[in-house]
Design a protein around this motif. Sequence first.
Motif: not given
Length: 265
Positions: A19, A24, A27, A46, A50, A72, A76
């Motif tokens: 990512i 990231w 996020t 993370r 992925t 994402v 998450a």
Amino acid sequence: MSWNFKDWYRRRILDNESIPDDLWKRTIAQLRFLRGLSPIELKRLRECVTLFLHAKQISGAHGLIVTEEMHVVIAAQACILILNLDLDYYDGWVEIIVYPGEFIRDYEYADEAGVVHHASEPVSGESWLGGPVILSWEDTVAAEAGVGYNVVIHEFAHKLDMLNGDANGSPPLHAGMSQQAWSEVFSKTYADFCVKVDAVEAMIIDSHIDHEIDPYAAESPAEFFAVMSEAFFEMPLVVKLNFPAVYEQLALFYRQDTAQRWIES
């Protein structure tokens, strides 16, 4: 040294599908419940995100275009539940469907006389046994507000609950956890919660007595588990203070002490 294909395959995905750093960071900044994670936890999250995005297909409905950032953000929130578990907990299904906002759920139910009725209602999320997770994007981004509401966590808690069949508020527990303790704690707390919700609706007691927990938790044991899972991550101090026995069981199940994480953040 033994060779493990799963570990090798996952490492290959992580090496080739990382990512972007800026995405990231955005996020993490968006999702309030991630701010207390340690650097090691964030790295593990993370990696989980992925691998999750490699394994799952996320598609938009009603003309919604799902961007990389949306992928994402959804992943998450889904992966925080299994941060200290394993991606295998989400095996057996692939698809996530995202609507722009609430969507209509059609269903049938039988009344007390046994007559079957057809009904429709707007919903913000839905999980199917062995099938997709369906989400409202409008409600998904509501998690950014930090108000204890999280439709993604809610629906993925249902997915964990369904690992041993239909959602009933009793997911498969880890070795060392007590099924009796889980059942006793959740059954008693759910029954007490339903009494309070009924009293609120009857205007017998003040509406604030339920400590910010969504009254929708009184719908069924399955919804109680899912709503409490939302609160466990979004407002853990409320759960630990007002429902300590439930908090203890959820901490054992998710293998996370979210209240301590918030205190230290």
